[in-house]
Scaffold this motif. Sequence first.
Motif, short mmCIF file in Angstrom:
data_model
loop_
_atom_site.label_atom_id
_atom_site.label_comp_id
_atom_site.label_asym_id
_atom_site.label_seq_id
_atom_site.Cartn_x
_atom_site.Cartn_y
_atom_site.Cartn_z
N ILE A 1 0.84 -1.20 0.00
CA ILE A 1 0.00 0.00 0.00
C ILE A 1 0.88 1.25 0.00
O ILE A 1 1.59 1.53 0.97
N VAL A 2 0.84 1.99 -1.09
CA VAL A 2 1.63 3.21 -1.24
C VAL A 2 0.74 4.40 -0.93
O VAL A 2 -0.32 4.56 -1.54
N PRO A 3 1.14 5.26 0.01
CA PRO A 3 0.30 6.43 0.33
C PRO A 3 0.26 7.42 -0.83
O PRO A 3 1.22 7.55 -1.59
N LYS A 4 -0.85 8.09 -0.94
CA LYS A 4 -1.03 9.08 -2.01
C LYS A 4 -1.10 10.48 -1.41
O LYS A 4 -1.80 10.72 -0.44
N GLY A 5 -0.38 11.39 -2.03
CA GLY A 5 -0.42 12.78 -1.59
C GLY A 5 0.35 13.00 -0.31
O GLY A 5 0.83 12.07 0.33
N PRO A 6 0.48 14.24 0.12
CA PRO A 6 1.22 14.56 1.34
C PRO A 6 0.46 14.11 2.58
O PRO A 6 -0.77 14.06 2.60
N ALA A 7 1.22 13.75 3.61
CA ALA A 7 0.59 13.36 4.88
C ALA A 7 -0.05 14.59 5.51
O ALA A 7 0.50 15.68 5.50
N ARG A 8 -1.24 14.41 6.08
CA ARG A 8 -1.93 15.51 6.76
C ARG A 8 -2.28 15.08 8.17
O ARG A 8 -2.61 13.92 8.43
N THR A 9 -2.19 16.00 9.10
CA THR A 9 -2.49 15.70 10.50
C THR A 9 -3.75 16.40 10.99
O THR A 9 -4.07 16.36 12.17
N ASP A 10 -4.47 17.05 10.06
CA ASP A 10 -5.62 17.83 10.49
C ASP A 10 -6.95 17.14 10.22
O ASP A 10 -8.01 17.68 10.49
N THR A 11 -6.91 15.92 9.67
CA THR A 11 -8.14 15.20 9.40
C THR A 11 -8.01 13.76 9.85
O THR A 11 -6.90 13.20 9.92
N LYS A 12 -9.12 13.13 10.15
CA LYS A 12 -9.11 11.72 10.51
C LYS A 12 -8.56 10.89 9.37
O LYS A 12 -7.74 9.98 9.58
N LEU A 13 -8.96 11.18 8.15
CA LEU A 13 -8.50 10.41 7.00
C LEU A 13 -7.00 10.54 6.83
O LEU A 13 -6.29 9.56 6.59
N GLY A 14 -6.47 11.76 7.00
CA GLY A 14 -5.05 11.95 6.82
C GLY A 14 -4.22 11.22 7.85
O GLY A 14 -3.15 10.69 7.55
N LEU A 15 -4.70 11.16 9.08
CA LEU A 15 -3.95 10.50 10.14
C LEU A 15 -4.08 8.99 10.10
O LEU A 15 -3.12 8.27 10.38
N VAL B 1 4.07 0.24 6.17
CA VAL B 1 5.20 0.90 6.83
C VAL B 1 6.41 -0.03 6.91
O VAL B 1 7.44 0.34 7.48
N GLY B 2 6.28 -1.21 6.35
CA GLY B 2 7.42 -2.12 6.30
C GLY B 2 7.01 -3.49 5.80
O GLY B 2 5.84 -3.86 5.86
N ALA B 3 7.97 -4.22 5.30
CA ALA B 3 7.75 -5.60 4.87
C ALA B 3 8.99 -6.41 5.21
O ALA B 3 10.12 -5.88 5.18
N VAL B 4 8.79 -7.67 5.58
CA VAL B 4 9.91 -8.54 5.94
C VAL B 4 9.75 -9.89 5.26
O VAL B 4 8.63 -10.35 5.00
N VAL B 5 10.87 -10.52 4.98
CA VAL B 5 10.92 -11.91 4.55
C VAL B 5 12.07 -12.57 5.29
O VAL B 5 13.21 -12.09 5.21
N TYR B 6 11.78 -13.63 6.05
CA TYR B 6 12.82 -14.38 6.75
C TYR B 6 13.15 -15.63 5.95
O TYR B 6 12.26 -16.32 5.45
N GLU B 7 14.42 -15.94 5.86
CA GLU B 7 14.89 -17.21 5.31
C GLU B 7 15.59 -17.96 6.45
O GLU B 7 16.59 -17.49 6.99
N ILE B 8 15.04 -19.12 6.80
CA ILE B 8 15.48 -19.84 7.99
C ILE B 8 15.97 -21.22 7.57
O ILE B 8 15.17 -22.10 7.21
N GLY B 9 17.27 -21.41 7.59
CA GLY B 9 17.87 -22.68 7.25
C GLY B 9 19.11 -22.87 8.09
O GLY B 9 19.12 -22.59 9.29
N LYS B 10 20.20 -23.35 7.47
CA LYS B 10 21.45 -23.45 8.21
C LYS B 10 21.88 -22.09 8.72
O LYS B 10 22.45 -21.95 9.80
N THR B 11 21.61 -21.07 7.94
CA THR B 11 21.78 -19.69 8.38
C THR B 11 20.41 -19.02 8.39
O THR B 11 19.44 -19.54 7.81
N VAL B 12 20.33 -17.87 9.01
CA VAL B 12 19.07 -17.13 9.12
C VAL B 12 19.30 -15.72 8.61
O VAL B 12 20.31 -15.08 8.92
N SER B 13 18.35 -15.21 7.81
CA SER B 13 18.48 -13.84 7.32
C SER B 13 17.12 -13.14 7.33
O SER B 13 16.06 -13.78 7.31
#
Length: 363
Positions: free
Chosen positions: A311-325, A331-343
Amino acid sequence: MRTEDLPVIDCPKAPLARGRAHGEALRGTIADKVERWQAAIGKAYGRPAAAFLPVFLTVTDFRTAIAVHTPDLLEEVRGIAEGAGISEETAYALQLMDEEWWFGGFDGEGHCSSLAVAPAEGRDTIVGQTMDLPRWHDGAQAVLRLDDGDSETLVYTSAGLIGLMGVSGRGLGICVNTLAQLAYSPRGLPVSFAMRGALARKDAAAAADFLSRVPHASGQNFQVGDRNGIRTLECAAGGVAEIAIADGLSLHTNHPLANTRVAPNARLEGGSDSRTRLRSLHTDFSRGGPVNAETARRALSAQRKGGAVSIVPKGPARTDTKLGLMRQMTVGAVVYEIGKTVSLSVAAGPPSAESWWRLAVRG
């Protein structure tokens, strides 16, 4: 936040000290985030934070369950407060993200998408997700590097929060997604504490056992993986339902697939956005060819019409409206690879727009 700007905070083993290290390193970020959070409370629930939070903390009692099941994390929260220069009560309330949502009656089902892939010949265990939160969290992203003694744990978080999801050098990874339709309890173990409590276990079996026996405060799905396999548990107040995993693949969004302990006036089938994102994940994992970490990163970056996983935000962030906030974004994504080593592969924003950074996890 850009991935290249993502801070990694080294935290010592002792609970109070690791909280202090977190709070001190991110003191300015936490102060800015608390200001945005309190403004968001006023817009989302129609009451200023100064009126909402005391009622929220008085009517609920999560501390008892935390003290029984994850007492070290209460010390960590106290350390965050000391390091960041905020009150302990504020630091504690900051941890109760999912619980605040159902208590305040915020209209939303969440937007996180998660996956787990069992190990196979030539492939490690893979666990991953997008973390979709109100836009006011953007800029507060961080990774905590926790000292476990002989190994380390990497926890992706929003500044001041003990954690959103993580992976340990012992070979255990946990991802989560909200199930707002499921029953909640004002006296259960909050999601952030349940996640960290499970992540501290030695393997997937021990983590699943922990999640199955603690009382849950909020509906939440947990994707759990180690070197030997994967588990998917839909947790709610009053009970946990484990999903039978077919073909070594577990895909999940924001509606329950097995647990029927429904919250008042909720629809178990979920909204169209959740169902569309789940179809999107299935599309990327059914293309044929090898299934690997790149498949996971591609699935989490998808932006199909009607249910974008990233989900990519559209337009500038606003703090004056419920929708903007309160407008959701990845805000982040992760992928773990778990084997002999872990990353850990991490993007500090929508992975369709941000680069991935791969970190080795010391075992």
